[in-house]
Design an enzyme around this catalytic site. Structure first.
Site, PDB file in Angstrom:
ATOM      1  N   CYS A  79      52.135  53.000  38.229  1.00  0.00           N
ATOM      2  CA  CYS A  79      51.337  51.763  38.247  1.00  0.00           C
ATOM      3  C   CYS A  79      50.911  51.530  36.795  1.00  0.00           C
ATOM      4  O   CYS A  79      50.791  52.460  36.013  1.00  0.00           O
ATOM      5  CB  CYS A  79      50.145  52.001  39.168  1.00  0.00           C
ATOM      6  N   ARG A  92      48.655  57.750  38.879  1.00  0.00           N
ATOM      7  CA  ARG A  92      48.069  57.632  40.230  1.00  0.00           C
ATOM      8  C   ARG A  92      48.850  58.423  41.291  1.00  0.00           C
ATOM      9  O   ARG A  92      49.411  57.863  42.209  1.00  0.00           O
ATOM     10  CB  ARG A  92      47.942  56.163  40.617  1.00  0.00           C
ATOM     11  N   ARG A 125      46.565  39.053  43.534  1.00  0.00           N
ATOM     12  CA  ARG A 125      46.520  40.207  44.438  1.00  0.00           C
ATOM     13  C   ARG A 125      45.104  40.486  44.897  1.00  0.00           C
ATOM     14  O   ARG A 125      44.894  41.003  45.978  1.00  0.00           O
ATOM     15  CB  ARG A 125      47.051  41.454  43.710  1.00  0.00           C
ATOM     16  N   ASP A 135      36.680  49.486  38.140  1.00  0.00           N
ATOM     17  CA  ASP A 135      37.244  48.146  38.385  1.00  0.00           C
ATOM     18  C   ASP A 135      36.461  47.035  37.691  1.00  0.00           C
ATOM     19  O   ASP A 135      36.865  45.887  37.751  1.00  0.00           O
ATOM     20  CB  ASP A 135      37.301  47.856  39.898  1.00  0.00           C
ATOM     21  N   LYS A 164      38.607  43.204  49.194  1.00  0.00           N
ATOM     22  CA  LYS A 164      40.014  43.636  49.292  1.00  0.00           C
ATOM     23  C   LYS A 164      40.078  45.132  49.626  1.00  0.00           C
ATOM     24  O   LYS A 164      40.817  45.543  50.515  1.00  0.00           O
ATOM     25  CB  LYS A 164      40.704  43.401  47.950  1.00  0.00           C
ATOM     26  N   ASN A 165      39.260  45.938  48.917  1.00  0.00           N
ATOM     27  CA  ASN A 165      39.374  47.390  49.051  1.00  0.00           C
ATOM     28  C   ASN A 165      38.684  47.950  50.281  1.00  0.00           C
ATOM     29  O   ASN A 165      38.710  49.152  50.515  1.00  0.00           O
ATOM     30  CB  ASN A 165      38.886  48.080  47.773  1.00  0.00           C
TER      31      ASN A 165
HETATM   32  C1  EPZ Z   1      40.971  52.887  44.717  1.00  0.00           C
HETATM   33  O1  EPZ Z   1      42.232  53.296  44.260  1.00  0.00           O
HETATM   34  C2  EPZ Z   1      40.926  51.382  44.545  1.00  0.00           C
HETATM   35  N1  EPZ Z   1      41.978  50.767  45.360  1.00  0.00           N
HETATM   36  C3  EPZ Z   1      41.121  51.035  43.072  1.00  0.00           C
HETATM   37  O2  EPZ Z   1      40.984  49.625  42.957  1.00  0.00           O
HETATM   38  C4  EPZ Z   1      40.002  51.714  42.274  1.00  0.00           C
HETATM   39  O3  EPZ Z   1      40.211  51.463  40.896  1.00  0.00           O
HETATM   40  C5  EPZ Z   1      40.032  53.226  42.515  1.00  0.00           C
HETATM   41  O4  EPZ Z   1      39.921  53.486  43.930  1.00  0.00           O
HETATM   42  C6  EPZ Z   1      38.902  53.953  41.813  1.00  0.00           C
HETATM   43  O5  EPZ Z   1      37.677  53.430  42.241  1.00  0.00           O
HETATM   44  C7  EPZ Z   1      41.773  50.638  46.696  1.00  0.00           C
HETATM   45  O6  EPZ Z   1      40.732  51.008  47.229  1.00  0.00           O
HETATM   46  C8  EPZ Z   1      42.863  49.966  47.492  1.00  0.00           C
HETATM   47  P1  EPZ Z   1      41.538  57.096  43.462  1.00  0.00           P
HETATM   48  P2  EPZ Z   1      42.740  54.811  44.548  1.00  0.00           P
HETATM   49  O7  EPZ Z   1      42.406  57.823  44.438  1.00  0.00           O
HETATM   50  O8  EPZ Z   1      42.172  55.287  45.824  1.00  0.00           O
HETATM   51  C9  EPZ Z   1      43.495  60.451  40.757  1.00  0.00           C
HETATM   52  C10 EPZ Z   1      41.552  47.502  42.196  1.00  0.00           C
HETATM   53  O9  EPZ Z   1      41.532  47.037  41.050  1.00  0.00           O
HETATM   54  N2  EPZ Z   1      44.174  60.919  41.989  1.00  0.00           N
HETATM   55  O10 EPZ Z   1      40.066  57.016  43.721  1.00  0.00           O
HETATM   56  O11 EPZ Z   1      44.229  54.816  44.375  1.00  0.00           O
HETATM   57  C11 EPZ Z   1      43.964  59.067  40.312  1.00  0.00           C
HETATM   58  O12 EPZ Z   1      45.123  59.185  39.513  1.00  0.00           O
HETATM   59  C12 EPZ Z   1      42.107  48.889  42.428  1.00  0.00           C
HETATM   60  O13 EPZ Z   1      41.121  46.908  43.222  1.00  0.00           O
HETATM   61  C13 EPZ Z   1      44.988  62.033  41.927  1.00  0.00           C
HETATM   62  O14 EPZ Z   1      45.162  62.638  40.865  1.00  0.00           O
HETATM   63  O15 EPZ Z   1      42.071  55.593  43.353  1.00  0.00           O
HETATM   64  C14 EPZ Z   1      42.769  58.577  39.531  1.00  0.00           C
HETATM   65  O16 EPZ Z   1      42.829  59.087  38.220  1.00  0.00           O
HETATM   66  C15 EPZ Z   1      42.698  49.477  41.165  1.00  0.00           C
HETATM   67  N3  EPZ Z   1      45.609  62.458  43.061  1.00  0.00           N
HETATM   68  C16 EPZ Z   1      41.574  59.198  40.257  1.00  0.00           C
HETATM   69  O17 EPZ Z   1      42.114  60.283  41.045  1.00  0.00           O
HETATM   70  C17 EPZ Z   1      45.448  61.817  44.269  1.00  0.00           C
HETATM   71  O18 EPZ Z   1      46.028  62.260  45.283  1.00  0.00           O
HETATM   72  C18 EPZ Z   1      40.845  58.238  41.197  1.00  0.00           C
HETATM   73  O19 EPZ Z   1      41.847  57.622  41.998  1.00  0.00           O
HETATM   74  C19 EPZ Z   1      44.611  60.681  44.309  1.00  0.00           C
HETATM   75  C20 EPZ Z   1      43.979  60.249  43.160  1.00  0.00           C
END
Ligand code: EPZ
Length: 417
Positions: free
Chosen positions: A117, A122, A397, A305, A22-23
């Site tokens: 979320c 996020r 999802r 995850d 998916k990701n």
């Molecule tokens: C990706 O989400 C994945 N989704 C998530 O999978 C996964 O849990 C996550 O990466 C971490 O590995 C997809 O790839 C579609 P991040 P993403 O940006 O990119 C903070 C699932 O279950 N952050 O790596 O949204 C954020 O709050 C989903 O399949 C900021 O502060 O995660 C988090 O604490 C859930 N500002 C950390 O960074 C930003 O601009 C990591 O988030 C961006 C992120």
């Protein structure tokens, strides 16, 4: 709303096929926006999030077609509306991945700010900061990100946190920017590498994907390409944990162990025997698992995850486990539901202490987010008696035909419409 009815106590056995990731599929489908020529994708998983994104892309003028082998063709040749509306973005945060490609291709984009979320706030501040570093004019008005840029300029970008979709967004924008971009502190997830491989097939100039420094030489246009989506490492991990928790013996096809070393290590620590070849991975588990501690971190460390699934395993393991979640601030909601099944879990801040119990007892529980749902399904598979998991639209999802695949492995599970 659909529910899952699970009768626990059956050790999983047999083999199933793992679907495309998916990701990886979500960012790669957005990459189609970068080119006026068609992008043909194989092994796209049939998930609610994929359907949501197809609706979003269709609304922008992307022509979507499915071939007889269920391959997907996305043709953004007649892209006309660089807009991602709130009613679609609110159901899937990954919609933010259209922002950069739209801006890089059309010079403007209006994308609804993804709302909150269940698992955490996020924010997307790092996505926006990176875009501004590339010379875009970005404003947030009435809940929408409004971005404009005649042509993005290559830049050196350092993201304070490792962000997966942030890295993917910046990499896609940099492909069509003028000059060289360097993304420091980049995410190293295999899905980032899969996206980079697809972009290179489209003619992009990318070095270092998979490391924490990615260098991109901008080009003026990208061509079409054909790409096969990588296997879903989280679906793979989820089935391995389910097999370990039920004391079973399974083989998973069309996947590999190289993309989830940290998970395989933890399963071996829990007492599982794991063997793998190029495109499959097998797990045998004799007797109850041993408790395993874990601390989530960016790849290649233990993936956030997979935290919820391991918590279910630790609930019926021998010993006491400490699980620390460092990525998201509210990713323990499955613990409250697991306690309804008899689990012994103490939460304090971002740490959960799980004391293994001899037996869980079936109950009705409620899914709160995608991976929490998987955790509850695993717990239901080991609990005595019947477990009903409600609100399984969360599960749909991210898992393709999960009850069919689990039934194939002998589980007593059915969907109640
Ligand atoms: C990706 O989400 C994945 N989704 C998530 O999978 C996964 O849990 C996550 O990466 C971490 O590995 C997809 O790839 C579609 P991040 P993403 O940006 O990119 C903070 C699932 O279950 N952050 O790596 O949204 C954020 O709050 C989903 O399949 C900021 O502060 O995660 C988090 O604490 C859930 N500002 C950390 O960074 C930003 O601009 C990591 O988030 C961006 C992120």
């Amino acid at each position: 709303m659909d529910k899952l009815l699970i009768r626990g106590g059956v050790p999983l056995s047999g083999e199933v096929r793992i679907s495309g990731a998916k990701n990886a599929a979500l960012p790669i489908m957005c990459a189609a926006l970068l080119s006026a020529a068609p992008l043909r994708l194989a092994n796209v998983p049939h998930l609610r999030d994929v359907t949501t994104l197809l609706n979003l892309l269709g609304g922008m003028g992307v022509a979507v077609s499915l071939d007889e082998k269920l391959g997907l063709e996305l043709d953004a040749g007649r892209l006309h509306t660089p807009l991602a509306p709130y009613d679609l973005v609110k159901t899937m945060r990954a919609s933010i991945l259209v922002l950069w490609p739209l801006l890089a291709r059309c010079g403007e984009a209006r994308v609804s700010l993804p709302g909150g979320c269940a698992i955490g706030q996020r924010p997307v501040d790092l996505h926006i900061k990176g875009l501004q570093a590339m010379g875009a004019d970005v404003r947030v008005e009435h809940g929408y990100i409004i971005a404009r840029a005649k042509r993005l300029k290559g830049a050196r970008i350092f993201t304070d946190l490792v962000t997966v979709t942030g890295t993917e967004n910046l990499m896609m924008a940099a492909c069509l920017a003028e000059g060289t971009s360097v993304i420091e502190n980049a995410a190293r997830e295999p899905e980032v590498v899969d996206l980079a491989n697809c972009l290179k097939a489209m003619g992009a100039n990318i070095e270092g994907a998979g490391s924490d420094t990615i260098t991109i030489e901008g080009v003026s246009t990208l061509a079409g390409a054909a790409h096969r989506i990588m296997p879903d490492r989280i679906e793979t991990g989820t089935f391995l944990v389910a097999a370990a928790a039920t004391g079973g013996s399974v083989r998973l096809r069309d996947t590999n162990a190289r993309i989830l070393d940290a998970v395989v290590d933890k399963l071996r620590e829990a007492g599982a025997t794991i063997t793998a070849d190029d495109d499959s991975i097998a797990l045998e588990m004799d007797g109850p698992p041993l408790s395993v501690n874990l601390r989530t971190s960016p790849y290649p460390a233990f993936p956030t995850d997979m935290q919820a699934q391991f918590m279910a395993l630790d609930c019926i393991a021998r010993g006491t486990a400490v699980l620390t979640e460092t990525i998201f601030e509210n990713r323990f909601m499955h613990a409250l539901e697991l306690q309804r099944l008899g689990a012994d879990i103490e939460i304090s801040g971002n740490t959960a202490v799980v004391k293994g119990v001899a037996q869980l007892d079936g109950a009705t529980v409620m899914a709160t987010d995608l991976r929490a749902s998987a955790s509850l399904v695993i717990a239901g598979l080991v609990a005595r008696g019947e477990t009903v998991v409600e609100r399984i639209y969360h599960l749909d999802r991210g898992y393709e035909c999960i009850e069919e695949k689990l039934s194939q492995l002998g589980a007593g599970i059915k969907r109640i419409r």
